[in-house]
Write a protein that holds these residues in place. Structure first.
Motif, PDB file in Angstrom:
ATOM      1  N   PHE A 190       0.964  -1.003  -0.023  1.00 26.31           N
ATOM      2  CA  PHE A 190      -0.713   0.336  -0.110  1.00 26.31           C
ATOM      3  C   PHE A 190       0.905   0.988   0.078  1.00 26.31           C
ATOM      4  N   GLU A 191       1.927   1.291   0.777  1.00 21.55           N
ATOM      5  CA  GLU A 191       2.643   2.270   1.054  1.00 21.55           C
ATOM      6  C   GLU A 191       3.739   2.682  -0.145  1.00 21.55           C
ATOM      7  N   LEU A 192       4.053   2.173  -0.764  1.00 24.67           N
ATOM      8  CA  LEU A 192       4.773   1.813  -2.396  1.00 24.67           C
ATOM      9  C   LEU A 192       3.767   2.450  -3.461  1.00 24.67           C
ATOM     10  N   THR A 193       3.019   1.947  -3.333  1.00 28.62           N
ATOM     11  CA  THR A 193       1.692   2.213  -4.107  1.00 28.62           C
ATOM     12  C   THR A 193       1.034   3.619  -4.501  1.00 28.62           C
ATOM     13  N   MET A 194       1.006   4.370  -2.719  1.00 28.66           N
ATOM     14  CA  MET A 194       0.386   5.146  -2.450  1.00 28.66           C
ATOM     15  C   MET A 194       1.621   6.235  -2.981  1.00 28.66           C
ATOM     16  N   MET A 195       3.122   6.251  -2.525  1.00 26.51           N
ATOM     17  CA  MET A 195       4.257   7.262  -3.231  1.00 26.51           C
ATOM     18  C   MET A 195       4.059   7.117  -4.351  1.00 26.51           C
ATOM     19  N   SER A 196       3.317   6.075  -5.425  1.00 25.24           N
ATOM     20  CA  SER A 196       3.749   6.518  -6.663  1.00 25.24           C
ATOM     21  C   SER A 196       2.064   7.391  -7.307  1.00 25.24           C
ATOM     22  N   VAL A 197       1.004   7.550  -6.006  1.00 22.28           N
ATOM     23  CA  VAL A 197      -0.091   8.144  -7.183  1.00 22.28           C
ATOM     24  C   VAL A 197       0.114   9.890  -6.224  1.00 22.28           C
ATOM     25  N   PHE A 198       0.849   9.754  -5.340  1.00 21.81           N
ATOM     26  CA  PHE A 198       1.394  11.462  -4.161  1.00 21.81           C
ATOM     27  C   PHE A 198       2.274  12.237  -4.943  1.00 21.81           C
ATOM     28  N   VAL A 199       3.745  11.162  -5.620  1.00 21.44           N
ATOM     29  CA  VAL A 199       5.105  11.749  -5.838  1.00 21.44           C
ATOM     30  C   VAL A 199       4.847  11.771  -7.511  1.00 21.44           C
ATOM     31  N   PHE A 200       4.446  10.229  -7.804  1.00 20.32           N
ATOM     32  CA  PHE A 200       4.793  10.460  -9.247  1.00 20.32           C
ATOM     33  C   PHE A 200       5.978  11.304 -10.064  1.00 20.32           C
ATOM     34  N   ALA A 201       7.584  11.177  -9.603  1.00 18.50           N
ATOM     35  CA  ALA A 201       8.767  11.200  -9.898  1.00 18.50           C
ATOM     36  C   ALA A 201       9.519   9.993  -9.545  1.00 18.50           C
ATOM     37  N   VAL A 216       0.603   1.025 -11.557  1.00 18.18           N
ATOM     38  CA  VAL A 216       0.224  -0.078 -12.248  1.00 18.18           C
ATOM     39  C   VAL A 216       1.448  -0.973 -11.701  1.00 18.18           C
ATOM     40  N   GLY A 217       2.705  -0.320 -12.866  1.00 22.11           N
ATOM     41  CA  GLY A 217       3.757  -0.898 -12.516  1.00 22.11           C
ATOM     42  C   GLY A 217       4.298  -0.735 -11.237  1.00 22.11           C
ATOM     43  N   SER A 218       4.143   0.196 -10.130  1.00 16.68           N
ATOM     44  CA  SER A 218       4.137   0.321  -9.051  1.00 16.68           C
ATOM     45  C   SER A 218       3.483  -1.098  -8.207  1.00 16.68           C
ATOM     46  N   PHE A 219       2.268  -0.683  -8.022  1.00 15.45           N
ATOM     47  CA  PHE A 219       1.898  -2.728  -7.987  1.00 15.45           C
ATOM     48  C   PHE A 219       2.589  -3.644  -8.068  1.00 15.45           C
ATOM     49  N   LEU A 220       2.521  -3.607  -9.828  1.00 16.39           N
ATOM     50  CA  LEU A 220       2.863  -4.833 -10.003  1.00 16.39           C
ATOM     51  C   LEU A 220       4.654  -5.416  -9.037  1.00 16.39           C
ATOM     52  N   GLY A 221       5.563  -4.452  -9.846  1.00 17.86           N
ATOM     53  CA  GLY A 221       6.182  -4.741  -9.051  1.00 17.86           C
ATOM     54  C   GLY A 221       6.182  -5.296  -7.132  1.00 17.86           C
ATOM     55  N   GLY A 222       5.848  -4.259  -6.051  1.00 16.51           N
ATOM     56  CA  GLY A 222       5.362  -4.308  -5.247  1.00 16.51           C
ATOM     57  C   GLY A 222       5.026  -5.967  -4.636  1.00 16.51           C
ATOM     58  N   VAL A 223       4.448  -6.968  -5.980  1.00 14.78           N
ATOM     59  CA  VAL A 223       3.602  -7.809  -5.550  1.00 14.78           C
ATOM     60  C   VAL A 223       4.913  -8.798  -6.240  1.00 14.78           C
ATOM     61  N   LEU A 224       5.566  -8.461  -7.012  1.00 17.23           N
ATOM     62  CA  LEU A 224       6.433  -9.172  -7.551  1.00 17.23           C
ATOM     63  C   LEU A 224       8.012  -9.058  -6.057  1.00 17.23           C
ATOM     64  N   GLY A 225       7.743  -7.975  -5.801  1.00 19.04           N
ATOM     65  CA  GLY A 225       8.255  -8.350  -4.490  1.00 19.04           C
ATOM     66  C   GLY A 225       8.530  -9.091  -3.623  1.00 19.04           C
ATOM     67  N   GLU A 226       6.957  -9.887  -3.189  1.00 19.61           N
ATOM     68  CA  GLU A 226       6.907 -10.680  -2.609  1.00 19.61           C
ATOM     69  C   GLU A 226       6.603 -12.034  -2.532  1.00 19.61           C
ATOM     70  N   VAL A 227       7.339 -12.297  -3.468  1.00 20.80           N
ATOM     71  CA  VAL A 227       6.768 -13.483  -4.144  1.00 20.80           C
ATOM     72  C   VAL A 227       8.219 -13.824  -4.721  1.00 20.80           C
ATOM     73  N   ILE A 228       9.632 -13.212  -5.475  1.00 18.76           N
ATOM     74  CA  ILE A 228      10.485 -13.203  -5.669  1.00 18.76           C
ATOM     75  C   ILE A 228      11.239 -13.815  -4.757  1.00 18.76           C
ATOM     76  N   PRO A 229      12.521 -14.854  -5.273  1.00 21.98           N
ATOM     77  CA  PRO A 229      13.381 -14.701  -4.158  1.00 21.98           C
ATOM     78  C   PRO A 229      14.421 -13.777  -3.462  1.00 21.98           C
ATOM     79  N   GLU A 230      14.779 -13.408  -2.509  1.00 25.21           N
ATOM     80  CA  GLU A 230      15.516 -12.282  -1.710  1.00 25.21           C
ATOM     81  C   GLU A 230      16.877 -12.031  -2.331  1.00 25.21           C
ATOM     82  N   LYS A 231      17.310 -12.948  -2.727  1.00 24.51           N
ATOM     83  CA  LYS A 231      18.861 -12.976  -3.338  1.00 24.51           C
ATOM     84  C   LYS A 231      18.160 -12.218  -4.693  1.00 24.51           C
ATOM     85  N   LEU A 232      17.056 -12.760  -5.738  1.00 30.66           N
ATOM     86  CA  LEU A 232      17.517 -12.076  -7.026  1.00 30.66           C
ATOM     87  C   LEU A 232      16.496 -10.633  -6.915  1.00 30.66           C
TER      88      LEU A 232
END
Length: 229
Positions: free
Chosen positions: A35-46, A140-156
């Protein structure tokens, strides 16, 4: 006008999505919630500021340090907004004020190439659809990246941290090719950061702030000399 704006904004969308996804992964790795990383994109957009903000959060920088560093980094938006307002005089002031919120380096560059639409009927819808295409793709890209960050291995996900440096180098190299003194400005900012971090033992956040400010001011004098000559 809406269809034309989406068409013109489509290449920006293709460029934004992979960068936004990378931001989302790095922000998630830095400790931000989805939620936080997506809202950063909503309000900052930079993009650059969000990458920097995520990095500063990761090193434990305070809110004041992040705000000041972001303000300095995004100071160019004042100039872009004034230029945008001037070029689109045919568009109603209420539209121009709202549309200026959607300005980024990319949307500013593209809109600057399409000034004739401002004189056409409902031309404001062209710029609105152009900016929204870029804006929504970044969210949308930020949200997808956040979701991806939860499932991909930490080293990756940690290995994707190189994207932060690759992005800034990619922004710097074309400018250095055009004017070598821009590279000197970057070196000065880097040295100030090192001085503040390892000699003066400042926090990473304030080291970034001082490096950005001093580097920026050095550029004012170095590049001004070049223009006068």
């Amino acid at each position: 006008m809406i269809k034309r704006g989406i068409t013109v904004g489509f290449p920006i969308m293709l460029g934004y999505l992979p960068i936004a996804i990378t931001y989302g992964v790095l922000a998630k790795q830095s400790g931000l919630s989805l939620f936080e990383l997506t809202m950063m994109s909503v309000f900052v957009f930079a993009g650059a500021s969000q990458f920097m903000g995520a990095n500063m959060i990761a090193v434990g920088a305070g809110a004041s340090e992040i705000i000041i560093a972001t303000f300095v980094l995004n100071f160019r938006h004042f100039v872009m907004s004034l230029s945008f307002m001037n070029r689109l005089r045919a568009v109603a002031p209420k539209w121009r004020a709202s549309l200026s919120l959607g300005l980024t380096d990319e949307t500013f560059a593209v809109s600057s190439l399409h000034t004739k639409e401002a004189e056409e009927e409902k031309g404001a819808y062209f710029y609105l659809s152009l900016f929204l295409t870029a804006y929504l793709s970044w969210i949308v890209g930020s949200f997808l990246g956040g979701v991806l960050g939860e499932v991909i291995p930490e080293k990756l996900s940690q290995s994707m941290g190189i994207a932060l440096y690759a992005m800034f180098i990619g922004l710097l190299v074309p400018s250095v090719k055009k004017e070598l003194k821009v590279g000197l400005v970057a070196i000065i900012a880097m040295l100030i950061h090192v001085l503040c971090s390892y000699v003066l033992h400042m926090s990473s956040g304030w080291a970034i702030v001082f490096g950005t400010i001093v580097g920026g001011f050095s550029g004012v004098f170095l590049l001004e000399e070049d223009e006068q000559s």
